[in-house]
Design an enzyme around this catalytic site. Structure first.
Site, mmCIF file in Angstrom:
data_model
loop_
_atom_site.group_PDB
_atom_site.id
_atom_site.type_symbol
_atom_site.label_atom_id
_atom_site.label_comp_id
_atom_site.label_asym_id
_atom_site.label_seq_id
_atom_site.Cartn_x
_atom_site.Cartn_y
_atom_site.Cartn_z
ATOM 1 N N GLU A 119 9.019 -5.134 19.369
ATOM 2 C CA GLU A 119 9.806 -3.901 19.207
ATOM 3 C C GLU A 119 10.320 -3.398 20.552
ATOM 4 O O GLU A 119 11.409 -2.833 20.637
ATOM 5 C CB GLU A 119 8.955 -2.844 18.481
ATOM 6 C CG GLU A 119 8.781 -3.223 17.013
ATOM 7 C CD GLU A 119 7.466 -2.811 16.395
ATOM 8 O OE1 GLU A 119 6.753 -1.957 16.951
ATOM 9 O OE2 GLU A 119 7.130 -3.387 15.335
ATOM 10 N N ASN A 138 -2.623 -1.599 16.750
ATOM 11 C CA ASN A 138 -1.440 -1.055 17.425
ATOM 12 C C ASN A 138 -0.865 0.024 16.524
ATOM 13 O O ASN A 138 -0.245 -0.281 15.504
ATOM 14 C CB ASN A 138 -0.432 -2.189 17.658
ATOM 15 C CG ASN A 138 0.881 -1.678 18.228
ATOM 16 O OD1 ASN A 138 0.996 -0.510 18.616
ATOM 17 N ND2 ASN A 138 1.882 -2.549 18.270
ATOM 18 N N GLY A 161 5.517 -6.001 9.781
ATOM 19 C CA GLY A 161 5.887 -4.890 8.907
ATOM 20 C C GLY A 161 6.623 -5.305 7.647
ATOM 21 O O GLY A 161 7.192 -4.460 6.950
ATOM 22 N N HIS A 211 5.734 -6.277 23.406
ATOM 23 C CA HIS A 211 5.812 -6.279 21.944
ATOM 24 C C HIS A 211 7.265 -6.504 21.517
ATOM 25 O O HIS A 211 8.191 -6.048 22.179
ATOM 26 C CB HIS A 211 5.293 -4.951 21.392
ATOM 27 C CG HIS A 211 5.091 -4.984 19.910
ATOM 28 N ND1 HIS A 211 6.126 -4.840 19.016
ATOM 29 C CD2 HIS A 211 3.979 -5.194 19.170
ATOM 30 C CE1 HIS A 211 5.647 -4.956 17.782
ATOM 31 N NE2 HIS A 211 4.344 -5.169 17.855
ATOM 32 N N SER A 219 1.691 -8.322 9.537
ATOM 33 C CA SER A 219 1.262 -8.098 8.152
ATOM 34 C C SER A 219 -0.168 -8.556 7.884
ATOM 35 O O SER A 219 -0.468 -9.057 6.798
ATOM 36 C CB SER A 219 2.251 -8.748 7.174
ATOM 37 O OG SER A 219 3.527 -8.158 7.307
ATOM 38 N N GLU A 240 3.000 -13.019 17.442
ATOM 39 C CA GLU A 240 3.509 -12.155 16.381
ATOM 40 C C GLU A 240 4.909 -12.608 15.995
ATOM 41 O O GLU A 240 5.895 -12.189 16.629
ATOM 42 C CB GLU A 240 3.573 -10.702 16.857
ATOM 43 C CG GLU A 240 2.238 -10.113 17.259
ATOM 44 C CD GLU A 240 2.213 -8.595 17.119
ATOM 45 O OE1 GLU A 240 1.306 -8.115 16.444
ATOM 46 O OE2 GLU A 240 3.100 -7.918 17.651
ATOM 47 N N LYS A 300 1.529 1.971 17.100
ATOM 48 C CA LYS A 300 2.978 2.168 17.296
ATOM 49 C C LYS A 300 3.273 3.670 17.423
ATOM 50 O O LYS A 300 2.436 4.403 17.951
ATOM 51 C CB LYS A 300 3.759 1.481 16.170
ATOM 52 C CG LYS A 300 3.319 0.009 15.998
ATOM 53 C CD LYS A 300 4.214 -0.807 15.134
ATOM 54 C CE LYS A 300 3.659 -2.237 15.035
ATOM 55 N NZ LYS A 300 4.532 -3.115 14.282
HETATM 56 P P1 13P Z 1 2.143 -4.997 11.062
HETATM 57 O O1 13P Z 1 0.666 -5.305 10.998
HETATM 58 O O2 13P Z 1 2.481 -3.618 10.585
HETATM 59 O O3 13P Z 1 2.971 -6.079 10.439
HETATM 60 O O4 13P Z 1 2.531 -4.971 12.622
HETATM 61 C C1 13P Z 1 2.106 -6.012 13.442
HETATM 62 C C2 13P Z 1 2.366 -5.645 14.844
HETATM 63 O O5 13P Z 1 3.497 -5.546 15.272
HETATM 64 C C3 13P Z 1 1.195 -5.369 15.695
HETATM 65 O O6 13P Z 1 1.576 -5.271 17.032
#
Ligand code: 13P
Length: 251
Positions: free
Chosen positions: A96, A9, A172, A94, A213, A166, A11
């Site tokens: 976010e 992803n 992150g 997601h 992560s 997640e 983002k």
């Molecule tokens: P990270 O791998 O940067 O922690 O993000 C995970 C994520 O949100 C994947 O959709």
């Protein structure tokens, strides 16, 4: 046997030019693995270019979001047909999107139904926040997200779903869950409600990923868990080393 699945992803990262460069670096390595389903999810503007580069590689393409309506006056939105013209997959719900753009379980549900109707594989994201985790609400929150996000999904299509667990506190932050901890949430709070909704054999057929992560250093810990079938990778999918994570998923 569930086929391992790893998605990157991206983002809100990479212009079209940067996306081309990253795919040129990664595609030869990613395309060389048998026995793992690999998917790249760049931002919308890069989908056309990346789609052309991935043709014939066996690497899948996914969008990061879409709207559930077929077409019309929805400024700024992208329809299921627009996504399906280029992609085989779409990330939905997601954290976010839930946090910054007000997405609800109901909205995720409508998107999931629409994605399946357009023969897309929805990658439906669930996971508790740090506050919910600290309050001991993980099971309640994740179970609710699965039940409400997937209600009304046709049982005959449900085995095509991919679910990503997640935990928001792990995204992150560099603080991944433990393999064992994530495995337990997947077993109790994802596969159990899946079995209630669709029956035991469908619940066993659905691929469930861990995200938060994930790195080349910790990926094997997650892939070694019996209930976890792969990963949804954020930051580490923006580097050529992403190939190492995919390689770790090969059984
Ligand atoms: P990270 O791998 O940067 O922690 O993000 C995970 C994520 O949100 C994947 O959709």
């Amino acid at each position: 046997m569930r086929k391992p699945f790893v998605a990157g992803n991206w983002k809100m990262n990479k212009t079209v030019a940067e996306a081309r460069q990253l795919v040129a670096e990664m595609a030869p390595g990613l395309g060389s693995f048998q026995g793992v389903e690999t998917v790249l999810c760049p931002p919308f503007p890069a989908l056309v270019a990346v789609s052309a580069m991935l043709a014939g590689t066996g690497i899948g393409l996914g969008a990061q979001n879409m709207y559930w309506e077929e077409s019309g006056a929805y400024t700024g939105e992208v329809s299921p047909a627009m996504v399906a013209e280029l992609c085989g997959y779409v990330i939905l719900g997601h954290s976010e999107r839930r946090t910054y753009f007000g997405e609800t379980d109901r909205g995720v549900n409508r998107k999931t139904v629409a994605a399946l109707a357009h023969h897309l594989v929805p990658i439906v994201c669930v996971g508790e926040t740090l506050a919910e985790n600290a309050a001991g609400e993980t099971a309640q929150v994740v179970t609710r997200q699965v039940r409400e996000g997937l209600q009304g999904v046709d049982g005959a299509e449900a085995s095509r779903l991919v679910i990503a667990y997640e935990p928001v506190w792990a995204i992150g932050t560099g603080k991944a869950a433990t393999g064992q901890g994530a495995n337990e949430v997947v077993r109790e709070c994802i596969r159990k409600p899946l079995a209630e909704l669709f029956g035991g054999s469908t619940a066993q057929a659905v691929r469930v990923l861990y995200g938060g992560s994930v790195t080349p250093a910790n990926a094997a810990e997650f892939f070694g868990q019996p209930e976890i079938d792969g990963a949804l990778v954020g930051g580490a999918s923006l580097k050529p080393d992403f190939v190492k994570i995919v390689q770790a998923a090969v059984k």
